[in-house]
Design an enzyme around this catalytic site. Sequence first.
Site, short mmCIF file in Angstrom:
data_model
loop_
_atom_site.label_atom_id
_atom_site.label_comp_id
_atom_site.label_asym_id
_atom_site.label_seq_id
_atom_site.Cartn_x
_atom_site.Cartn_y
_atom_site.Cartn_z
N HIS B 267 0.83 -1.21 0.00
CA HIS B 267 0.00 0.00 0.00
C HIS B 267 0.87 1.26 0.00
O HIS B 267 0.70 2.15 -0.85
CB HIS B 267 -0.92 -0.03 1.23
CG HIS B 267 -1.86 1.12 1.31
ND1 HIS B 267 -3.14 1.08 0.81
CD2 HIS B 267 -1.72 2.37 1.84
CE1 HIS B 267 -3.74 2.24 1.02
NE2 HIS B 267 -2.90 3.04 1.64
N GLU B 268 1.80 1.33 0.94
CA GLU B 268 2.65 2.54 1.03
C GLU B 268 3.55 2.66 -0.19
O GLU B 268 3.78 3.77 -0.68
CB GLU B 268 3.47 2.53 2.33
CG GLU B 268 2.66 2.51 3.62
CD GLU B 268 1.60 3.61 3.72
OE1 GLU B 268 1.81 4.71 3.16
OE2 GLU B 268 0.54 3.37 4.35
N HIS B 271 1.62 4.39 -2.85
CA HIS B 271 1.65 5.85 -2.66
C HIS B 271 3.01 6.41 -3.10
O HIS B 271 3.10 7.43 -3.79
CB HIS B 271 1.46 6.19 -1.18
CG HIS B 271 0.04 6.17 -0.70
ND1 HIS B 271 -0.94 6.94 -1.27
CD2 HIS B 271 -0.56 5.50 0.32
CE1 HIS B 271 -2.10 6.74 -0.63
NE2 HIS B 271 -1.89 5.86 0.34
N GLU B 297 -4.87 7.70 -3.32
CA GLU B 297 -5.37 6.45 -2.76
C GLU B 297 -5.63 5.43 -3.86
O GLU B 297 -5.48 4.22 -3.64
CB GLU B 297 -6.65 6.74 -1.96
CG GLU B 297 -7.09 5.62 -1.06
CD GLU B 297 -6.17 5.38 0.15
OE1 GLU B 297 -5.29 6.22 0.43
OE2 GLU B 297 -6.34 4.33 0.81
#
Lengths: 502, 502
Positions: B267-268, B271, B297
């Site tokens: 997830h990070e 980003h 997102e």
Amino acid sequence: MITSSNSAELYNQYQSAMRRIADIRYASAVLQWDQETYLPPKGAGFRGQQLATLSEIAHEEFTTDKLGVLLQELSSRHDLDAEQQRNVALTLEDYNRNKKFTAAFVRHLTEVINKSYHSWIEARKANSFSVFAGDLAELVKLKKEEAEILGYQHHCYDALLNDYDKGSNVQLLDKTFDTIREPLKVLLQKIQGRPQVNNSFLQQHFPKDKQWDFGMQLIRGLGYDMEAGRQDISEHPFTTNFNSLDVRVTTRIDVNDLGNMVWSCIHEAGHAMYEQGLPELQYGLPLGEAASLTIHESQSRLWENHVGRSMAWCRHYLPVLQQYFPEQLQAVNAEQFYKGINQVTPSLIRTEADELTYHFHVMIRYELEKALLENAITTADIPTFWNERYMKYMNVKVPDDKQGCLQDVHWSHGSFGYFPTYSLGSFYAAQFFTMAEKSIPGLDTQIQKGDAHSLLSWLREQIHRYGRMYNSEELCKKVTGETLNISYFLQYLQRKYESIYA
Amino acid sequence: MITSSNSAELYNQYQSAMRRIADIRYASAVLQWDQETYLPPKGAGFRGQQLATLSEIAHEEFTTDKLGVLLQELSSRHDLDAEQQRNVALTLEDYNRNKKFTAAFVRHLTEVINKSYHSWIEARKANSFSVFAGDLAELVKLKKEEAEILGYQHHCYDALLNDYDKGSNVQLLDKTFDTIREPLKVLLQKIQGRPQVNNSFLQQHFPKDKQWDFGMQLIRGLGYDMEAGRQDISEHPFTTNFNSLDVRVTTRIDVNDLGNMVWSCIHEAGHAMYEQGLPELQYGLPLGEAASLTIHESQSRLWENHVGRSMAWCRHYLPVLQQYFPEQLQAVNAEQFYKGINQVTPSLIRTEADELTYHFHVMIRYELEKALLENAITTADIPTFWNERYMKYMNVKVPDDKQGCLQDVHWSHGSFGYFPTYSLGSFYAAQFFTMAEKSIPGLDTQIQKGDAHSLLSWLREQIHRYGRMYNSEELCKKVTGETLNISYFLQYLQRKYESIYA
């Protein structure tokens, strides 16, 4: 114009302005710390730009006319207490100093420093001082201009020396180095005439993680507050602080040399414990800062040498080291360890020098800087000057510029006048430590038990808590009853090496 | 007044001013990163002060009249290129927005946020929402004022939603959530009627250092550039950036739950790869920033769910994980692994929710915020409102406030309107990924080989390089040929869960 007549209110305005400037400067210090420890390689370019912006803003804020008016007004107030008066006086001095430089001069100096730093890097790669000599000449010219702008009484070098140690000057340094040069040469010759000591046990394989763990235990044990700081790895060990409750150290680990890590840890912890002992309430004000770089160095040297290279320290820490490194150190006893870590050998590299020959390295740099500023030599003459003095003082032949006059980063940063603080710091350390021994009953026994608590408390009480309340000389007199007296240092060395070299 | 008539020169002035402000803001981000990763505990107080100063300076510099005049003048110039015009227009919008707030309002808001954050911490300790309700009420009142100051067309909530996603509004969100609520409920019921899948293999002991090593290999493998970033440990995983060449991620490791680290890393990294793909030359300008938090997102969700929870990913990474954790995972095959990591269970905590029920968590928060802003409820009603909706949407009984309406930090920061970006981001992700699958031949096979290179290049080309050139809706249309169409998301979920729950 100042209309308010309440001094307390004016002092609050002054304090707020200073704290805001401190916030910017310390933010800058965080970015620099990050740059030396964790910055990913590609981030370097923008980081340089971010640092330049912060330093520009700090400069702008510290040179506003409003602050000048406020400082002038506060200087004329007689209802401030002694600490407040001292803060205002020192800030006004710093302010007036800064105001002497035009923005154009500061920008030009910054550019030349950048250029010089890069040509120093290139010169080291090429192992040739001549690559650096041209930019350095430009920088020396600017530093002479700077000295003229700042003004001085006797020698232009004084103006630069003052930057690192207010009150220091050529007259004092000449006298100090003249006093110590011969005794050190005589002591070195004596030592060289005796059976040499062995320190080969330090040059074995010491695994990185074990070294790290020992280093952490070590600095905690000395009294460095890990809740108000941290240790990380960097290429060159350093201490930095963002306030007295966040003072960070770094170390480096050479898996083939235990000494590198151990005494750099103690040295940096010495610097850091000074910063941790500065008064928190004076954040952003002169009294929240170290007295001088010389006094700073006196603290790191005191811990590194008077504590960390003492027989008492060895008695406590050799058994600890033997637990970390049983194979490597089981055959060494405390006396052998003590002798080994205090081995004296004339050498090429300042940062690796022993407590005696270290000062020849410093003297050579001092003499060289003075000669440059007096126009007695040009930057092109540096290698010859350097190599001749290394031969003259230590009988050391310099094989190339990288191991010679290109070894230190200082000149490429425009730091002329910095080196003497290293020697003076050592001399003050000896004088302070003598006083500490007199004042703290059983200090040696405490250190032998690994307990340096009362020493740290004494330093906190005698030195740390004052910040810049006194300059180096005043502080020394307050702590020891006399100004700098290098016989303490000489006696310390003589006693130490007599015990080691019989 | 502007006298220069050269647009290029004016644009340069604008760019320099913006870069200086960016330097200050990113310096602040470095201090925040340090605060979450390495700050020693005692340093927190002064750090807060340093951050406040930097944010004050950035605000001062971004609201000078000089910048306003420059922006007005540049807005009237027709010889700027499209990107320059867009930069100027967005900056002027941001500038005008900032100028609407008085310094007193900003200070008051900051104070109330600080107070609320601390009472949220206290409320969590006491496990009682009522401790937080009073300060939150004050904050909600201020946010309503903020909405009035900013202005809006239809609903005061729109003004706040715009902060996170320009163009987003209640009408659009109501429509979106209304469309999706029923289908999600139906799908959940269907799933709950089928034999459940097993994910207990994730809850074993997974040693910390092995998890760390796998996480590093994982994010490198996805295409995160380690030379332009780094990963560290923090309490809550986050991504931060100081420029596109220094984008950092953090993760957390739970030794009893492998999933926590693995999908937070992906997830990070999602980003971070977006930030690393923003145009370096637009540093400090709108086109150097992400399009919106929703699009941000969409990137993290695309990687986390469409890549990281796909069968193809499992086929490649399960064998890798089995090398790191042979004992724990040897008995699991790719299909079991895929099913396990995609288990659907209604639950209490948003951040741990599966891809389906996640949106009930978001909807509840959205409906609650809207009701608060419409004065339909007060902060005292929040626990009841919350608990009723959890029962209604997911048949979940909330046992206490800590696991209920006190779980998210957002409101204590004054972030009202943030939550919808989480759902919208997921919906955009599905739409983008469908387009990526169409555009990249053999994408699934590539992911199965552990090669996400062409996907990253596609995202760079289609989305990242544009920065804020287009808002969420415009960008979506440009990339996929239509505005947000949640049927992509619904189809994706239906297809996925049909294969898992037969």
